[in-house]
Design an enzyme around this catalytic site. Structure first.
Site, PDB file in Angstrom:
ATOM      1  N   SER A 147      12.509  -2.655  44.675  1.00  9.06           N
ATOM      2  CA  SER A 147      12.603  -2.141  46.046  1.00  9.06           C
ATOM      3  C   SER A 147      12.017  -3.202  46.959  1.00  9.06           C
ATOM      4  O   SER A 147      11.242  -4.064  46.509  1.00  9.06           O
ATOM      5  CB  SER A 147      11.765  -0.857  46.141  1.00  9.06           C
ATOM      6  OG  SER A 147      11.506  -0.508  47.486  1.00  9.06           O
ATOM      7  N   TYR A 160       4.272   4.487  44.538  1.00  6.04           N
ATOM      8  CA  TYR A 160       5.581   3.809  44.518  1.00  6.04           C
ATOM      9  C   TYR A 160       5.420   2.305  44.739  1.00  6.04           C
ATOM     10  O   TYR A 160       6.010   1.490  44.017  1.00  6.04           O
ATOM     11  CB  TYR A 160       6.450   4.432  45.619  1.00  6.04           C
ATOM     12  CG  TYR A 160       7.902   4.015  45.624  1.00  6.04           C
ATOM     13  CD1 TYR A 160       8.833   4.643  44.809  1.00  6.04           C
ATOM     14  CD2 TYR A 160       8.350   3.014  46.482  1.00  6.04           C
ATOM     15  CE1 TYR A 160      10.179   4.282  44.838  1.00  6.04           C
ATOM     16  CE2 TYR A 160       9.689   2.652  46.520  1.00  6.04           C
ATOM     17  CZ  TYR A 160      10.603   3.288  45.696  1.00  6.04           C
ATOM     18  OH  TYR A 160      11.928   2.921  45.732  1.00  6.04           O
TER      19      TYR A 160
HETATM   20  P1  NAD Z   1      18.270   9.147  43.285  1.00 10.79           P
HETATM   21  O1  NAD Z   1      17.260  10.227  43.423  1.00 10.79           O
HETATM   22  O2  NAD Z   1      19.626   9.330  43.872  1.00 10.79           O
HETATM   23  O3  NAD Z   1      18.473   8.752  41.757  1.00 10.79           O
HETATM   24  C1  NAD Z   1      17.395   8.669  40.864  1.00 10.79           C
HETATM   25  C2  NAD Z   1      17.927   8.747  39.448  1.00 10.79           C
HETATM   26  O4  NAD Z   1      16.791   8.736  38.558  1.00 10.79           O
HETATM   27  C3  NAD Z   1      18.698  10.053  39.187  1.00 10.79           C
HETATM   28  O5  NAD Z   1      19.772   9.809  38.310  1.00 10.79           O
HETATM   29  C4  NAD Z   1      17.640  10.908  38.493  1.00 10.79           C
HETATM   30  O6  NAD Z   1      18.186  11.922  37.657  1.00 10.79           O
HETATM   31  C5  NAD Z   1      16.911   9.843  37.682  1.00 10.79           C
HETATM   32  N1  NAD Z   1      15.603  10.306  37.228  1.00 10.79           N
HETATM   33  C6  NAD Z   1      14.566  10.786  37.951  1.00 10.79           C
HETATM   34  N2  NAD Z   1      13.572  11.174  37.131  1.00 10.79           N
HETATM   35  C7  NAD Z   1      13.992  10.930  35.876  1.00 10.79           C
HETATM   36  C8  NAD Z   1      13.420  11.126  34.594  1.00 10.79           C
HETATM   37  N3  NAD Z   1      12.203  11.676  34.424  1.00 10.79           N
HETATM   38  N4  NAD Z   1      14.139  10.755  33.515  1.00 10.79           N
HETATM   39  C9  NAD Z   1      15.387  10.231  33.642  1.00 10.79           C
HETATM   40  N5  NAD Z   1      15.976  10.024  34.826  1.00 10.79           N
HETATM   41  C10 NAD Z   1      15.276  10.382  35.923  1.00 10.79           C
HETATM   42  O7  NAD Z   1      17.560   7.853  43.891  1.00 10.79           O
HETATM   43  P2  NAD Z   1      18.089   6.379  44.228  1.00 10.79           P
HETATM   44  O8  NAD Z   1      17.771   6.143  45.641  1.00 10.79           O
HETATM   45  O9  NAD Z   1      19.449   6.163  43.733  1.00 10.79           O
HETATM   46  O10 NAD Z   1      17.027   5.520  43.382  1.00 10.79           O
HETATM   47  C11 NAD Z   1      17.383   4.714  42.281  1.00 10.79           C
HETATM   48  C12 NAD Z   1      16.411   3.566  42.173  1.00 10.79           C
HETATM   49  O11 NAD Z   1      16.533   2.749  43.341  1.00 10.79           O
HETATM   50  C13 NAD Z   1      14.952   3.967  42.085  1.00 10.79           C
HETATM   51  O12 NAD Z   1      14.264   3.140  41.176  1.00 10.79           O
HETATM   52  C14 NAD Z   1      14.451   3.756  43.491  1.00 10.79           C
HETATM   53  O13 NAD Z   1      13.065   3.501  43.527  1.00 10.79           O
HETATM   54  C15 NAD Z   1      15.247   2.514  43.868  1.00 10.79           C
HETATM   55  N6  NAD Z   1      15.340   2.280  45.296  1.00 10.79           N
HETATM   56  C16 NAD Z   1      15.919   3.188  46.118  1.00 10.79           C
HETATM   57  C17 NAD Z   1      15.980   2.921  47.470  1.00 10.79           C
HETATM   58  C18 NAD Z   1      16.604   3.862  48.452  1.00 10.79           C
HETATM   59  O14 NAD Z   1      16.448   3.644  49.661  1.00 10.79           O
HETATM   60  N7  NAD Z   1      17.328   4.871  48.042  1.00 10.79           N
HETATM   61  C19 NAD Z   1      15.448   1.731  47.980  1.00 10.79           C
HETATM   62  C20 NAD Z   1      14.871   0.831  47.101  1.00 10.79           C
HETATM   63  C21 NAD Z   1      14.825   1.125  45.757  1.00 10.79           C
END
Ligand code: NAD
Length: 265
Positions: A147, A160
């Site tokens: 991130s 985080y």
């Molecule tokens: P999201 O909530 O849409 O997806 C998260 C995924 O992780 C889902 O498939 C969920 O089922 C899975 N997950 C959560 N807990 C779990 C567990 N205990 N076991 C197995 N799977 C689990 O979120 P996203 O925004 O797509 O995030 C994905 C990644 O991207 C994360 O690592 C997040 O930190 C990172 N990220 C997101 C953003 C953003 O703005 N959305 C920005 C930077 C980084």
């Protein structure tokens, strides 16, 4: 004869790929010809229909493993099951993540533990179990979805930010350890992408800062990004897909921003 797809036959496992960025990455890798293993939480029917849709649209095998990323034994079984079923694991994308927003003196310790377990420790376990097969094959691609918070901090996100800075360090360390084995290890650092993870934190951020939800989007989320636009799932997926290809062989140990200029401030 049609030319082979860029990642044809390369088996990819993407953690947290039932939603958001992970699902977008699974789509991009499947579209490039990689059989994929999905993982993540969600209703069984919705996951099964995603699995079938990806397989039908891209003509690749798509499997699903329900491993809970808080459980080291489940992570070990997911990797060994993938190797037993497909006979190889070429691409590992550590993407599963959760967020919790609260001031540090009110931060629930169980939320700290969960954020660190899913966003950081899970990657340690998946990498250590996946590497022996990649080393034997003399090829591997590991991409950790970090991130912008792997590079800079924001208030009220202590767990985080700590986990994401940690994954940047893990990425560089493993990249050095395997640099001569044909395996690359990189992290991508998205800015804000409008996924369920971000949508869920808008009300909590509004409460923590004492402002409205609209103000959170305008003055907190998009204020961080000079482009004033959310990064898209497809943009992150395209970067990850590039890192998984042969052309990215010399990119390793990199912690790559894809955040609309956020960390250029
Ligand atoms: P999201 O909530 O849409 O997806 C998260 C995924 O992780 C889902 O498939 C969920 O089922 C899975 N997950 C959560 N807990 C779990 C567990 N205990 N076991 C197995 N799977 C689990 O979120 P996203 O925004 O797509 O995030 C994905 C990644 O991207 C994360 O690592 C997040 O930190 C990172 N990220 C997101 C953003 C953003 O703005 N959305 C920005 C930077 C980084």
């Amino acid at each position: 004869m049609p030319s082979p797809q860029r990642l044809q036959g390369q088996v990819a496992l993407i953690t947290g790929s039932t939603s958001g960025i992970g699902l977008g990455i699974a789509e991009a890798l499947a579209a490039a010809g990689a059989p994929v293993v999905l993982n993540g939480l969600g209703g069984a029917d919705a996951i099964e229909s995603t699995r079938r849709r990806l397989a039908a649209e891209h003509g690749v095998e798509v499997a699903y493993d329900d491993a809970d990323m808080r459980k080291p034994d489940a992570i070990a079984s997911m990797i060994s099951g993938t190797l037993a079923h497909f006979g190889r694991l070429d691409i590992l994308v550590n993407n599963a993540g959760i967020q919790h927003v609260a001031p540090i003196d009110e931060f629930p310790p169980e939320q700290w533990d969960a954020v660190l377990a899913i966003n950081l420790t899970a990657a340690f376990h998946s990498i250590r179990h996946a590497l022996p097969a990649m080393k034997r094959a003399g090829f591997g691609r590991i991409v950790n979805v970090a991130s912008a918070h792997a590079l800079v901090a924001s208030p009220f996100k202590s767990a985080y930010v700590a986990a994401k800075h940690g994954i940047a360090g893990l990425t560089k360390t493993v990249a050095l350890e395997v640099a001569e084995s044909g395996i690359t290890v990189n992290a991508v650092c998205p800015g804000y992408v409008l996924t369920p993870l971000v949508q869920k934190q808008i009300p909590d951020t509004a409460r923590a800062r004492g402002i409205s939800e609209d103000e959170v989007v305008r003055n907190v989320l998009l204020a961080a990004q000079p482009t004033r636009k959310f990064v898209t799932v497809e943009e992150v997926a395209a970067l990850v897909s590039f890192l998984c290809g042969r052309d990215a062989a010399s990119i390793t140990g990199a912690v790559l921003p894809i955040e609309g200029g956020w960390t250029a401030h």
